[in-house]
Design a protein around this motif. Structure first.
Motif, PDB file in Angstrom:
ATOM      1  N   GLY A  10      36.892  42.334  32.075  1.00 49.11           N
ATOM      2  CA  GLY A  10      36.691  43.440  32.871  1.00 49.11           C
ATOM      3  C   GLY A  10      35.764  43.742  33.911  1.00 49.11           C
ATOM      4  O   GLY A  10      35.984  44.760  34.757  1.00 49.11           O
ATOM      5  N   THR A  11      34.789  42.846  34.163  1.00 50.68           N
ATOM      6  CA  THR A  11      33.679  42.867  34.845  1.00 50.68           C
ATOM      7  C   THR A  11      33.369  41.450  35.441  1.00 50.68           C
ATOM      8  O   THR A  11      33.837  40.230  34.899  1.00 50.68           O
ATOM      9  CB  THR A  11      32.491  43.493  34.454  1.00 50.68           C
ATOM     10  N   GLY A  12      32.744  41.357  36.485  1.00 50.63           N
ATOM     11  CA  GLY A  12      32.020  40.294  36.918  1.00 50.63           C
ATOM     12  C   GLY A  12      32.971  38.905  37.135  1.00 50.63           C
ATOM     13  O   GLY A  12      34.006  39.448  37.900  1.00 50.63           O
ATOM     14  N   LEU A  13      32.556  37.858  36.562  1.00 47.34           N
ATOM     15  CA  LEU A  13      33.166  36.666  36.911  1.00 47.34           C
ATOM     16  C   LEU A  13      34.482  36.778  36.152  1.00 47.34           C
ATOM     17  O   LEU A  13      35.440  36.128  36.792  1.00 47.34           O
ATOM     18  CB  LEU A  13      32.371  35.288  36.521  1.00 47.34           C
ATOM     19  N   GLY A  14      34.828  37.188  34.978  1.00 47.15           N
ATOM     20  CA  GLY A  14      36.026  37.308  34.245  1.00 47.15           C
ATOM     21  C   GLY A  14      36.985  38.152  35.257  1.00 47.15           C
ATOM     22  O   GLY A  14      38.240  37.734  35.234  1.00 47.15           O
ATOM     23  N   LYS A  15      36.530  39.240  35.732  1.00 49.48           N
ATOM     24  CA  LYS A  15      37.326  40.041  36.565  1.00 49.48           C
ATOM     25  C   LYS A  15      37.975  39.360  37.860  1.00 49.48           C
ATOM     26  O   LYS A  15      39.196  39.011  37.982  1.00 49.48           O
ATOM     27  CB  LYS A  15      36.593  41.231  37.154  1.00 49.48           C
ATOM     28  N   GLU A  16      37.048  38.626  38.556  1.00 48.86           N
ATOM     29  CA  GLU A  16      37.515  37.879  39.629  1.00 48.86           C
ATOM     30  C   GLU A  16      38.166  36.588  39.270  1.00 48.86           C
ATOM     31  O   GLU A  16      39.393  36.391  39.975  1.00 48.86           O
ATOM     32  CB  GLU A  16      35.980  37.472  40.369  1.00 48.86           C
ATOM     33  N   LEU A  17      37.998  35.631  38.101  1.00 50.40           N
ATOM     34  CA  LEU A  17      39.130  34.766  37.727  1.00 50.40           C
ATOM     35  C   LEU A  17      40.595  35.447  37.497  1.00 50.40           C
ATOM     36  O   LEU A  17      41.262  34.832  38.190  1.00 50.40           O
ATOM     37  CB  LEU A  17      38.513  34.119  36.421  1.00 50.40           C
ATOM     38  N   ALA A  18      40.559  36.574  36.860  1.00 50.99           N
ATOM     39  CA  ALA A  18      41.679  37.307  36.709  1.00 50.99           C
ATOM     40  C   ALA A  18      42.396  37.573  37.746  1.00 50.99           C
ATOM     41  O   ALA A  18      43.668  37.053  37.875  1.00 50.99           O
ATOM     42  CB  ALA A  18      41.494  38.553  35.830  1.00 50.99           C
ATOM     43  N   LEU A  19      41.815  38.204  38.789  1.00 53.56           N
ATOM     44  CA  LEU A  19      42.320  38.437  40.121  1.00 53.56           C
ATOM     45  C   LEU A  19      42.931  37.331  40.964  1.00 53.56           C
ATOM     46  O   LEU A  19      43.900  37.310  41.394  1.00 53.56           O
ATOM     47  CB  LEU A  19      41.334  39.614  40.950  1.00 53.56           C
ATOM     48  N   ALA A  20      42.014  36.379  40.886  1.00 53.31           N
ATOM     49  CA  ALA A  20      42.465  35.044  41.573  1.00 53.31           C
ATOM     50  C   ALA A  20      43.600  34.303  40.997  1.00 53.31           C
ATOM     51  O   ALA A  20      44.324  33.991  41.747  1.00 53.31           O
ATOM     52  CB  ALA A  20      41.242  34.115  41.827  1.00 53.31           C
ATOM     53  N   TYR A  21      43.464  34.188  39.791  1.00 53.62           N
ATOM     54  CA  TYR A  21      44.656  33.303  39.075  1.00 53.62           C
ATOM     55  C   TYR A  21      45.946  34.178  39.042  1.00 53.62           C
ATOM     56  O   TYR A  21      47.049  33.500  39.375  1.00 53.62           O
ATOM     57  CB  TYR A  21      44.394  33.360  37.603  1.00 53.62           C
ATOM     58  N   ALA A  22      45.727  35.548  39.003  1.00 53.41           N
ATOM     59  CA  ALA A  22      47.142  36.547  38.953  1.00 53.41           C
ATOM     60  C   ALA A  22      47.754  36.374  40.434  1.00 53.41           C
ATOM     61  O   ALA A  22      49.130  36.311  40.553  1.00 53.41           O
ATOM     62  CB  ALA A  22      46.723  37.916  38.961  1.00 53.41           C
ATOM     63  N   LYS A  23      46.966  36.135  41.577  1.00 48.30           N
ATOM     64  CA  LYS A  23      47.399  36.112  42.710  1.00 48.30           C
ATOM     65  C   LYS A  23      48.123  34.741  42.964  1.00 48.30           C
ATOM     66  O   LYS A  23      49.140  34.483  43.785  1.00 48.30           O
ATOM     67  CB  LYS A  23      46.293  36.018  44.109  1.00 48.30           C
ATOM     68  N   LYS A  24      48.028  33.689  42.120  1.00 48.39           N
ATOM     69  CA  LYS A  24      48.515  32.319  42.055  1.00 48.39           C
ATOM     70  C   LYS A  24      49.954  32.687  41.307  1.00 48.39           C
ATOM     71  O   LYS A  24      50.557  31.564  41.311  1.00 48.39           O
ATOM     72  CB  LYS A  24      47.654  31.372  41.649  1.00 48.39           C
ATOM     73  N   GLY A  25      50.082  33.638  40.722  1.00 49.22           N
ATOM     74  CA  GLY A  25      51.500  33.891  40.172  1.00 49.22           C
ATOM     75  C   GLY A  25      51.311  33.726  38.500  1.00 49.22           C
ATOM     76  O   GLY A  25      52.243  34.016  37.809  1.00 49.22           O
ATOM     77  N   HIS A  26      50.005  33.694  38.079  1.00 49.55           N
ATOM     78  CA  HIS A  26      49.995  33.303  36.823  1.00 49.55           C
ATOM     79  C   HIS A  26      49.893  34.564  35.918  1.00 49.55           C
ATOM     80  O   HIS A  26      49.442  35.644  36.564  1.00 49.55           O
ATOM     81  CB  HIS A  26      48.615  32.447  36.426  1.00 49.55           C
ATOM     82  N   THR A  27      50.456  34.860  34.630  1.00 46.14           N
ATOM     83  CA  THR A  27      50.223  35.950  33.826  1.00 46.14           C
ATOM     84  C   THR A  27      48.883  35.982  33.145  1.00 46.14           C
ATOM     85  O   THR A  27      48.390  35.063  32.609  1.00 46.14           O
ATOM     86  CB  THR A  27      51.553  36.074  32.773  1.00 46.14           C
ATOM     87  N   ILE A  28      48.158  37.156  33.253  1.00 45.66           N
ATOM     88  CA  ILE A  28      46.725  37.070  32.753  1.00 45.66           C
ATOM     89  C   ILE A  28      46.847  38.077  31.413  1.00 45.66           C
ATOM     90  O   ILE A  28      47.382  39.168  31.597  1.00 45.66           O
ATOM     91  CB  ILE A  28      45.788  37.575  33.626  1.00 45.66           C
ATOM     92  N   ILE A  29      46.206  37.500  30.636  1.00 43.24           N
ATOM     93  CA  ILE A  29      45.850  38.316  29.390  1.00 43.24           C
ATOM     94  C   ILE A  29      44.447  38.831  29.391  1.00 43.24           C
ATOM     95  O   ILE A  29      43.540  37.824  29.172  1.00 43.24           O
ATOM     96  CB  ILE A  29      46.134  37.629  27.926  1.00 43.24           C
ATOM     97  N   LEU A  30      44.121  40.011  29.704  1.00 39.08           N
ATOM     98  CA  LEU A  30      42.767  40.482  29.651  1.00 39.08           C
ATOM     99  C   LEU A  30      42.189  41.092  28.630  1.00 39.08           C
ATOM    100  O   LEU A  30      42.779  41.738  27.917  1.00 39.08           O
ATOM    101  CB  LEU A  30      42.725  41.710  30.813  1.00 39.08           C
ATOM    102  N   THR A  31      41.085  40.242  28.341  1.00 40.52           N
ATOM    103  CA  THR A  31      40.389  40.722  26.816  1.00 40.52           C
ATOM    104  C   THR A  31      38.886  41.134  27.065  1.00 40.52           C
ATOM    105  O   THR A  31      38.166  40.636  28.195  1.00 40.52           O
ATOM    106  CB  THR A  31      40.597  39.715  26.064  1.00 40.52           C
ATOM    107  N   GLY A  32      38.434  42.201  26.474  1.00 40.81           N
ATOM    108  CA  GLY A  32      37.133  42.429  26.316  1.00 40.81           C
ATOM    109  C   GLY A  32      36.858  43.584  25.266  1.00 40.81           C
ATOM    110  O   GLY A  32      37.573  44.077  24.689  1.00 40.81           O
TER     111      GLY A  32
END
Length: 219
Positions: A10-32
């Motif tokens: 939801g924040t910080g590095l986890g958020k940025e990793l989620a956004l970046a991997y999603a842009k590459k076409g991966h499906t993201i499971i966001l947890t927190g």
């Protein structure tokens, strides 16, 4: 494309990793722990044409972890786990509150172990499964006023290096050592006096993704 489970998304590095991997076409499971910031990240991903799902998760409670993992794996084939969530604990040992010590150890160490153990049988059923543990440079050397935090990260380092040997040939396990990042940790402490010299979470995420095929990443 992979389905990637990210903790602390939801924040910080986890958020940025989620956004970046999603842009590459991966499906993201966001947890927190908190749903609201996870939903905000999910919306950003969807606005960019990506796909993400939200699951609240309390890493400090093993039964909660197992239940949530069962729910996730009933609906998704997760092949990549990123253990990013962490809790800070800074200051002289004599001044640290027991509650803060417990939270750091339970989140950083036990949470990482609980989630990895719960998800591992599922990962082993996937094609080219991966685990990345975000450890930080605190897992490489001792630091003043970080004794408990460093101890927790040394534990995660040992856990990661052991899994690299235990799961060799079956699961790729990456140890990521990042330091000097502007994280929400620092919003509640004066441990870092000058945050201007720190890297942004986006910079760190970009470096991690660039090198995520390696077994060890130093950012």
């Amino acid at each position: 494309m992979k389905t990637i489970l990210i903790t602390g998304a939801g924040t910080g590095l986890g958020k940025e990793l989620a956004l970046a991997y999603a842009k590459k076409g991966h499906t993201i499971i966001l947890t927190g722990r908190r749903e609201t910031p996870l939903k905000e990240v999910q919306e950003l991903i969807r606005q960019n044409g990506g796909h993400a799902e939200v699951y609240t998760l309390d890493l400090t409670k093993q039964e909660s972890v197992q239940k949530t993992v069962d729910t996730i794996t009933d609906a998704h084939s997760v092949s990549y786990l990123i253990n990013n969530a962490g809790a800070g604990c800074f200051g002289p040992l004599s001044d640290l509150a027991i509650e803060d010590i417990d939270l750091a150890v339970q989140t950083n160490v036990l949470g990482t172990i609980y989630l990895t153990k719960a998800l591992l049988p599922h990962l082993l059923e996937q094609t080219e499964p991966k685990i990345m543990n975000i450890i930080s440079t605190a897992g490489q050397k001792g630091k003043i006023n970080e004794s408990v935090y460093v101890a927790s990260k040394f534990a995660v380092r040992g856990f990661t290096e052991s899994l690299q040997k235990e799961l060799e040939g079956r699961v790729t396990v990456t140890a990521t050592y990042m330091g000097g990042m502007d994280t929400p940790f620092w919003d509640e402490t004066d441990h870092i006096k000058d945050k201007s010299r720190l890297k942004s979470p986006q910079q760190v995420a970009d470096t991690i993704i660039k090198h995520d095929t390696q077994l060890e990443i130093n950012v």
